[in-house]
Scaffold this motif. Structure first.
Motif, short mmCIF file in Angstrom:
data_model
loop_
_atom_site.label_atom_id
_atom_site.label_comp_id
_atom_site.label_asym_id
_atom_site.label_seq_id
_atom_site.Cartn_x
_atom_site.Cartn_y
_atom_site.Cartn_z
N UNK A 128 5.43 5.19 -5.10
CA UNK A 128 4.66 3.97 -4.87
C UNK A 128 4.99 3.37 -3.52
N UNK A 129 3.97 2.81 -2.89
CA UNK A 129 4.11 2.14 -1.60
C UNK A 129 3.76 0.67 -1.80
N UNK A 130 4.57 -0.21 -1.21
CA UNK A 130 4.30 -1.64 -1.35
C UNK A 130 4.76 -2.40 -0.12
N UNK A 137 10.53 -10.79 -0.12
CA UNK A 137 10.78 -9.47 -0.69
C UNK A 137 9.46 -8.80 -1.02
N UNK A 138 9.39 -7.99 -2.10
CA UNK A 138 8.15 -7.29 -2.45
C UNK A 138 7.01 -8.25 -2.75
N UNK A 139 5.82 -7.95 -2.21
CA UNK A 139 4.67 -8.83 -2.44
C UNK A 139 3.39 -8.06 -2.11
N UNK A 140 2.27 -8.64 -2.50
CA UNK A 140 0.98 -8.24 -1.98
C UNK A 140 0.41 -6.95 -2.52
N UNK A 141 0.09 -6.02 -1.61
CA UNK A 141 -0.62 -4.80 -1.95
C UNK A 141 0.33 -3.66 -2.29
N UNK A 142 -0.15 -2.76 -3.14
CA UNK A 142 0.61 -1.55 -3.46
C UNK A 142 -0.36 -0.41 -3.70
N UNK A 143 0.13 0.80 -3.43
CA UNK A 143 -0.61 2.02 -3.72
C UNK A 143 0.29 2.92 -4.54
N UNK A 144 -0.30 3.73 -5.39
CA UNK A 144 0.50 4.61 -6.24
C UNK A 144 1.14 5.76 -5.49
N UNK A 145 0.64 6.05 -4.28
CA UNK A 145 1.18 7.17 -3.52
C UNK A 145 0.77 7.05 -2.06
N UNK A 146 1.42 7.83 -1.21
CA UNK A 146 1.04 7.89 0.19
C UNK A 146 -0.36 8.47 0.33
N UNK A 148 -2.80 7.98 -1.77
CA UNK A 148 -3.73 6.88 -2.07
C UNK A 148 -3.88 5.95 -0.88
N UNK A 149 -2.76 5.65 -0.20
CA UNK A 149 -2.82 4.78 0.97
C UNK A 149 -3.73 5.38 2.04
N UNK A 150 -3.55 6.67 2.34
CA UNK A 150 -4.35 7.31 3.37
C UNK A 150 -5.81 7.43 2.93
N UNK A 164 -8.34 1.37 -4.36
CA UNK A 164 -7.14 1.95 -4.96
C UNK A 164 -5.97 0.98 -4.90
N UNK A 165 -5.95 0.12 -3.91
CA UNK A 165 -4.85 -0.83 -3.77
C UNK A 165 -4.89 -1.85 -4.89
N UNK A 166 -3.71 -2.31 -5.30
CA UNK A 166 -3.61 -3.28 -6.38
C UNK A 166 -2.34 -4.09 -6.19
N UNK A 167 -2.16 -5.07 -7.04
CA UNK A 167 -0.94 -5.87 -6.95
C UNK A 167 0.27 -5.05 -7.36
N UNK A 168 1.36 -5.31 -6.69
CA UNK A 168 2.59 -4.62 -7.06
C UNK A 168 3.12 -5.17 -8.38
N UNK A 169 3.94 -4.41 -9.10
CA UNK A 169 4.42 -4.86 -10.42
C UNK A 169 5.58 -5.84 -10.32
N UNK A 170 5.37 -6.90 -9.56
CA UNK A 170 6.35 -7.98 -9.47
C UNK A 170 5.61 -9.27 -9.81
N UNK A 171 6.33 -10.34 -9.98
CA UNK A 171 5.71 -11.60 -10.34
C UNK A 171 5.13 -12.24 -9.08
N UNK A 172 4.01 -11.72 -8.64
CA UNK A 172 3.36 -12.22 -7.43
C UNK A 172 2.07 -12.93 -7.81
N UNK A 173 1.90 -14.20 -7.47
CA UNK A 173 0.83 -15.01 -8.05
C UNK A 173 -0.56 -14.77 -7.48
N UNK A 174 -0.69 -14.20 -6.28
CA UNK A 174 -2.00 -14.09 -5.66
C UNK A 174 -2.57 -12.69 -5.81
#
Length: 204
Positions: A128-130, A137-146, A148-150, A164-174
């Motif tokens: 995973x990329x985030x 710290x960790x926030x915002x966008x994430x991809x399941x793989x490099x 997916x990012x490309x 493909x991008x989605x929120x990362x699995x952290x408590x990020x409100x936006x």
């Protein structure tokens, strides 16, 4: 036979050559085996195959002549070369302590203290990329793989919506902001919050 990373990067590089030549000119030559061995030694672990494949296509962006043109990866990061990846990852580990996992490799830099992180943990969510903010710290966008990012990057460059991008699995409100690739004077840039791209669902 080239892998999917190479195939995607070939299409991205050709798009850059035609539409964003200033950014294309800043792409470094491929990393060699010596450079990759030094990266593994400094990280204390072997970089994952997908990252190695990308580095065998190009070893980051050249910032020796200033920052103009080096912005490459969405949503606004330049790709560090092997030596910068190792140095940046080690520095962040020393600063963040236990909050920075030993399986994380910083490979993109936003020039403001933030980075893109590749998680090399052998268990899911392996690969995973985030985004990682210098304060939050960790926030915002994430991809399941490099990959997916490309894939998303190529779609955005070509004006397609993949989501493909989605929120990362952290408590990020936006929710993640929409992204749009823009070219000004031959230089690629990424703008958040505009365009019709709809992020994928939160799969964290």
């Amino acid at each position: 036979m080239p892998g999917s990373i190479t195939l995607l990067w070939t299409q991205i590089a050709e798009w850059l050559r035609k539409h964003a030549p200033l950014t294309f000119e800043k792409i470094n030559s491929p990393a060699d085996e010596r450079v990759l061995a030094e990266l593994a030694s400094e990280l204390g672990t072997e970089p994952p195959p997908d990252l190695v494949e990308l580095l065998l296509n190009f070893n980051g962006s050249d910032d020796a002549r200033g920052v103009t043109g080096i912005n490459l990866l969405p949503p606004g990061y330049y790709m560090m070369d092997c030596s910068q990846m190792a140095r940046d990852s080690v520095q962040r580990a020393s600063i963040w302590g236990n909050s920075w996992r030993p399986t994380w490799i910083a490979f993109g830099n936003d020039l403001c203290g933030g980075c893109l992180v590749l998680d090399t943990h052998p268990q899911p969510p392996y690969g995973r990329i985030f985004e990682f903010d210098k304060v939050e710290g960790p926030f915002g966008l994430a991809w399941d793989s490099l990959n997916d990012l490309l894939m998303e990057m190529l779609a955005l460059l070509e004006g397609r919506a993949v989501g493909l991008a989605h929120q990362i699995p952290y408590d990020y409100p936006r929710a993640p902001d929409p992204l749009k690739a823009v070219v000004q004077d031959g230089e690629l840039a990424w703008e958040r919050g505009i365009g019709d791209w709809i992020p994928g669902s939160n799969r964290g």
